[in-house]
Design an enzyme around this catalytic site. Structure first.
Site, PDB file in Angstrom:
ATOM      1  N   HIS A  48       0.682  -1.438   0.337  1.00  0.00           N
ATOM      2  CA  HIS A  48      -0.057  -0.244  -0.231  1.00  0.00           C
ATOM      3  C   HIS A  48       0.789   1.404   0.110  1.00  0.00           C
ATOM      4  O   HIS A  48       1.001   2.291   0.475  1.00  0.00           O
ATOM      5  CB  HIS A  48      -0.986  -0.004   1.237  1.00  0.00           C
ATOM      6  N   HIS A  90      -0.136  -9.001   1.193  1.00  0.00           N
ATOM      7  CA  HIS A  90      -1.542  -8.678   1.899  1.00  0.00           C
ATOM      8  C   HIS A  90      -2.120  -9.776   1.729  1.00  0.00           C
ATOM      9  O   HIS A  90      -3.033 -10.341   2.432  1.00  0.00           O
ATOM     10  CB  HIS A  90      -2.509  -7.585   1.835  1.00  0.00           C
ATOM     11  N   HIS A  93     -10.518  -3.801   3.960  1.00  0.00           N
ATOM     12  CA  HIS A  93      -9.126  -4.120   3.887  1.00  0.00           C
ATOM     13  C   HIS A  93      -8.207  -6.017   3.404  1.00  0.00           C
ATOM     14  O   HIS A  93      -9.049  -6.876   3.347  1.00  0.00           O
ATOM     15  CB  HIS A  93      -8.352  -4.266   5.276  1.00  0.00           C
ATOM     16  N   GLU A 118      -6.376  -7.594   3.249  1.00  0.00           N
ATOM     17  CA  GLU A 118      -5.811  -8.860   4.281  1.00  0.00           C
ATOM     18  C   GLU A 118      -6.888  -9.744   4.819  1.00  0.00           C
ATOM     19  O   GLU A 118      -6.446 -11.142   5.238  1.00  0.00           O
ATOM     20  CB  GLU A 118      -4.518  -8.478   5.340  1.00  0.00           C
ATOM     21  N   THR A 122      -2.707  -7.794  10.665  1.00  0.00           N
ATOM     22  CA  THR A 122      -1.268  -8.072  10.970  1.00  0.00           C
ATOM     23  C   THR A 122      -0.915  -6.300  11.892  1.00  0.00           C
ATOM     24  O   THR A 122      -0.111  -6.577  12.189  1.00  0.00           O
ATOM     25  CB  THR A 122      -0.205  -8.235  10.590  1.00  0.00           C
ATOM     26  N   CYS A 155       1.755  -8.344  13.779  1.00  0.00           N
ATOM     27  CA  CYS A 155       2.581  -8.025  13.575  1.00  0.00           C
ATOM     28  C   CYS A 155       4.310  -7.984  14.137  1.00  0.00           C
ATOM     29  O   CYS A 155       4.296  -6.559  14.575  1.00  0.00           O
ATOM     30  CB  CYS A 155       3.553  -7.810  11.531  1.00  0.00           C
ATOM     31  N   ASN A 188      -1.704  -0.084   8.600  1.00  0.00           N
ATOM     32  CA  ASN A 188      -0.299   0.391   9.458  1.00  0.00           C
ATOM     33  C   ASN A 188      -0.080   1.895   9.685  1.00  0.00           C
ATOM     34  O   ASN A 188       0.207   1.839  10.527  1.00  0.00           O
ATOM     35  CB  ASN A 188       0.300  -0.886   9.459  1.00  0.00           C
ATOM     36  N   SER A 205       5.018  -0.177   4.471  1.00  0.00           N
ATOM     37  CA  SER A 205       5.452   0.446   2.763  1.00  0.00           C
ATOM     38  C   SER A 205       5.695   1.345   2.350  1.00  0.00           C
ATOM     39  O   SER A 205       6.148   1.372   0.985  1.00  0.00           O
ATOM     40  CB  SER A 205       3.652   0.070   2.279  1.00  0.00           C
TER      41      SER A 205
END
Length: 280
Positions: A36, A70, A120, A122, A158, A186, A216, A258
């Site tokens: 992203h 993802h 999303h 993911e 995550t 994560c 994130n 990212s």
């Protein structure tokens, strides 16, 4: 004005791995954006011929396909495996883990609860591995309005905040007969968030660098705003506004998982140029 970088920021392991895969697999296609960050996606296309395709059914035989960090829904992956194409899986291992957990726990009869953003990619991928209809909740308040069974298994997107996952877990423990909790946040996400939290307590202004659709990165902004009201999300140096920096003594910078170093460096350079212009 002094500039201070967060202790931990920028590319995580999964993103670094995906970028390296894309750079080695020239003229390939990713299903949805690899990561992203639109600026990095543009760089990969211009320099390495890596293109984005949103529609799985549009993939043709003979093409080189990269699975985004993802992940993708299980049925899409099975569809691709039945075609005559080269598949390189760049799904982050931290994303693969909740997929495996959801598949196993749903087979064992647990009601699956996913803490994440339903839209999303993911989360869509993780949902597809459940053998039964999963429940996706975006907050603790949303969970309280949801009918849950006595035997549940909880996983998280995550990039969510650990304290929010803890609140949700505590509620399930006290309201269910059996609760299986898997901390699938994560490590890099946790480290980046803690660093952003610490730095935002020190600074007059906080700049968060990253894609505006990145989960994130938005989490980092929310954390920074809790301690520093003058916190801003920028995709690159062109989003910076000189007026933000008037009468500021200490500027903090962090970046989403990212966000490549070349964008962070440009942002930092631009801030220094703005500081010089304000002195005149």
């Amino acid at each position: 004005m002094e500039i201070k970088m967060a202790k931990n920021y920028g590319f995580c392991f999964g993103v670094k791995r995906a970028i390296q895969i894309a750079e080695k697999t020239k003229d390939s296609i990713t299903l949805g954006p690899l990561i992203h960050n639109p600026k990095e996606i543009s760089r990969l296309e211009m320099k390495f011929g890596v293109k984005v395709q949103e529609d799985t059914r549009a993939i043709k035989n003979g093409q080189n396909i990269i699975i985004r960090t993802h992940g993708i829904p299980k049925n899409d992956l099975e569809y691709l495996k039945n075609k005559e194409i080269q598949i390189t899986d760049a799904t982050c291992p931290y994303v693969t883990k909740p997929q495996q957990i959801v598949e196993l726990m749903s087979k064992e009869g647990y009601q699956i609860i996913i803490f994440g953003d339903k839209a999303h990619p993911e989360v869509k991928g993780v949902m597809s591995y459940s053998q039964t209809e999963p429940i996706v909740i975006g907050s603790f308040e949303e969970l309280k309005q949801t009918k849950i069974k006595k035997k549940v298994a909880l996983v998280s997107q995550t990039t969510k905040q650990a304290q929010d996952l803890l609140e949700i877990s505590s509620y399930l423990i006290t309201h269910c007969y059996e609760t299986r909790i898997f901390n699938t946040i994560c490590n890099a996400t946790f480290d980046n968030q803690e660093s952003a939290r610490e730095l935002s307590k020190e600074v007059d202004i906080m700049i968060v660098v990253g894609g505006k659709t990145s989960s994130n990165t938005k989490q980092l902004l929310n954390i920074a705003l809790q301690n520093c009201p003058k916190s801003y999300l920028v995709e690159d140096e062109n989003d910076l506004i000189p007026e933000w920096f008037i009468d500021k003594n200490l500027c903090g910078i962090t970046a989403g998982a990212s966000t490549p170093d070349w964008i962070i460096d440009k942002v930092k350079k631009k801030i220094l140029e703005i500081e010089e212009s304000l002195k005149i």
